[in-house]
Write an enzyme that holds these catalytic residues in place. Structure first.
Site, short mmCIF file in Angstrom:
data_model
loop_
_atom_site.label_atom_id
_atom_site.label_comp_id
_atom_site.label_asym_id
_atom_site.label_seq_id
_atom_site.Cartn_x
_atom_site.Cartn_y
_atom_site.Cartn_z
N SER A 1 0.88 -1.18 0.00
CA SER A 1 0.00 0.00 0.00
C SER A 1 0.91 1.22 0.00
O SER A 1 2.07 1.14 0.40
CB SER A 1 -0.84 -0.01 1.27
OG SER A 1 -1.42 1.25 1.52
N TYR B 1 -2.44 -1.09 10.44
CA TYR B 1 -2.36 -1.23 8.98
C TYR B 1 -1.01 -0.71 8.47
O TYR B 1 -0.32 -1.37 7.69
CB TYR B 1 -3.53 -0.47 8.35
CG TYR B 1 -3.70 -0.66 6.87
CD1 TYR B 1 -4.47 -1.71 6.36
CD2 TYR B 1 -3.12 0.22 5.95
CE1 TYR B 1 -4.66 -1.88 4.99
CE2 TYR B 1 -3.29 0.06 4.58
CZ TYR B 1 -4.07 -0.99 4.11
OH TYR B 1 -4.24 -1.15 2.75
P1 NAD Z 1 -11.53 -6.15 -0.08
O1 NAD Z 1 -12.16 -5.96 1.26
O2 NAD Z 1 -12.35 -5.93 -1.30
O3 NAD Z 1 -10.90 -7.60 -0.17
C1 NAD Z 1 -10.24 -8.19 0.92
C2 NAD Z 1 -10.21 -9.68 0.70
O4 NAD Z 1 -9.59 -10.31 1.83
C3 NAD Z 1 -11.61 -10.30 0.58
O5 NAD Z 1 -11.58 -11.33 -0.37
C4 NAD Z 1 -11.83 -10.87 1.99
O6 NAD Z 1 -12.78 -11.92 2.03
C5 NAD Z 1 -10.43 -11.35 2.29
N1 NAD Z 1 -10.21 -11.63 3.70
C6 NAD Z 1 -10.51 -10.87 4.78
N2 NAD Z 1 -10.16 -11.49 5.91
C7 NAD Z 1 -9.61 -12.68 5.53
C8 NAD Z 1 -9.06 -13.78 6.24
N3 NAD Z 1 -8.97 -13.79 7.59
N4 NAD Z 1 -8.62 -14.84 5.53
C9 NAD Z 1 -8.69 -14.85 4.17
N5 NAD Z 1 -9.19 -13.84 3.45
C10 NAD Z 1 -9.65 -12.76 4.13
O7 NAD Z 1 -10.25 -5.22 -0.07
P2 NAD Z 1 -9.27 -4.68 -1.24
O8 NAD Z 1 -9.39 -3.20 -1.23
O9 NAD Z 1 -9.43 -5.41 -2.49
O10 NAD Z 1 -7.88 -4.99 -0.56
C11 NAD Z 1 -7.00 -6.00 -1.00
C12 NAD Z 1 -5.59 -5.67 -0.55
O11 NAD Z 1 -5.21 -4.43 -1.14
C13 NAD Z 1 -5.44 -5.49 0.96
O12 NAD Z 1 -4.21 -6.07 1.38
C14 NAD Z 1 -5.38 -3.99 1.12
O13 NAD Z 1 -4.69 -3.60 2.27
C15 NAD Z 1 -4.67 -3.58 -0.15
N6 NAD Z 1 -4.85 -2.19 -0.55
C16 NAD Z 1 -6.09 -1.71 -0.84
C17 NAD Z 1 -6.21 -0.38 -1.21
C18 NAD Z 1 -7.53 0.20 -1.56
O14 NAD Z 1 -7.60 1.42 -1.70
N7 NAD Z 1 -8.57 -0.58 -1.72
C19 NAD Z 1 -5.09 0.45 -1.26
C20 NAD Z 1 -3.85 -0.08 -0.96
C21 NAD Z 1 -3.74 -1.41 -0.60
#
Ligand code: NAD
Length: 261
Positions: A143, A156
């Protein structure tokens, strides 16, 4: 198609960025293991959709990535179903927003376990097979918060800085084995995770939804646009290509200029 006959495991791929990675790898010919939580019927729809859209095989693992024993089962599912695990994407993550003094310890433990420690365990189980085949791609979704901090996101930010360090360490250990290890560091991507943190941020900062969107989230992103999940997935596909074989140990931002400031 650059991933024909290869297998990709993507943690946290029932939604958001993870689902986009899984679909992008399948489009390149990979069989995929998807993982994460959600309604069984929604997950089955996504799994079957990947097979129907791209003519590959997709299996689902319900492994809870905060539990190391279940992580071993996730990697084994990939190896036993498809014979190899060639691409590993550590992507599952959650967020919690609170001042440190009010931050629930169980939330701290959950975020460190899921957003950081799970990547240690998946790598631990997947690396021996990659080493034996002398080829592998490990991609960690970090991130912009692996490079800079924001208030109220202590767990985080700590986990994301940690995964950037884990990425560099693994890259050095695996540099002569045909395995690259990188992280992608998105800024704000429009997904359920971002949407879900809006109410907590409104509460923590006493702001309206519009103020959180414009003055908090996109305030840091100079382009004033959210990154798309397809853009993140396209970078991951590039990292799997032969053109990217000399990119390892890198932390690549895709953040609309956020961390250039
Ligand atoms: P999201 O909430 O859409 O997806 C998260 C996924 O993780 C889902 O499939 C959920 O079911 C799964 N999950 C949650 N707890 C879990 C567990 N205990 N075991 C297995 N799976 C689990 O979120 P996203 O935005 O797609 O985020 C994905 C990654 O990207 C994360 O690591 C997040 O930190 C990172 N990220 C997101 C953003 C953003 O702006 N969305 C920015 C930077 C980084």
């Amino acid at each position: 198609m650059i991933l024909t006959s290869k297998t990709a495991i993507v943690t946290g791929s029932t939604s958001g960025i993870g689902l986009a990675y899984a679909r992008a790898f399948a489009r390149e010919g990979a069989n995929v293991v998807i993982n994460g939580f959600g309604k069984p019927e929604d997950i089955e729809k996504e799994r079957a959709g990947i097979e129907a859209d791209f003519g590959v095989k997709a299996v689902y693992s319900p492994a809870d990535l905060t539990k190391p024993g279940e992580i071993e089962g996730l990697i084994r599912l990939g190896e036993e179903t498809f014979g190899t695990v060639d691409v590993l994407v550590n992507n599952a993550g959650v967020q919690y927003v609170s001042p440190i003094e009010d931050f629930p310890p169980e939330k701290w433990e959950q975020i460190i376990a899921l957003n950081l420690s799970s990547a240690f365990y998946t790598m631990r189980y997947a690396i021996p097979g990659m080493k034996a085949r002398k080829w592998g791609r490990i991609i960690n979704t970090a991130s912009a918060h692996s490079l800079v901090a924001s208030p109220f996101k202590s767990a985080y930010v700590s986990a994301k800085h940690g995964i950037a360090g884990l990425t560099k360490t693994a890259a050095l250990e695996l540099a002569t084995h045909g395995i690259t290890v990188n992280c992608i560091s998105p800024g704000y991507v429009w997904t359920p995770l971002v949407e879900a943190q809006i109410p907590d941020t409104m509460k923590a900062r006493g702001l309206t939804k519009e103020q959180v969107m414009n003055d908090v989230l996109l305030a840091a992103q100079p382009t004033k646009e959210f990154v798309t999940v397809e853009q993140v997935a396209a970078l991951a596909v590039f990292l799997c290509s032969d053109h990217a074989s000399q990119i390892t140990g890198a932390n690549i931002p895709m953040d609309g200029g956020w961390t250039a400031q």
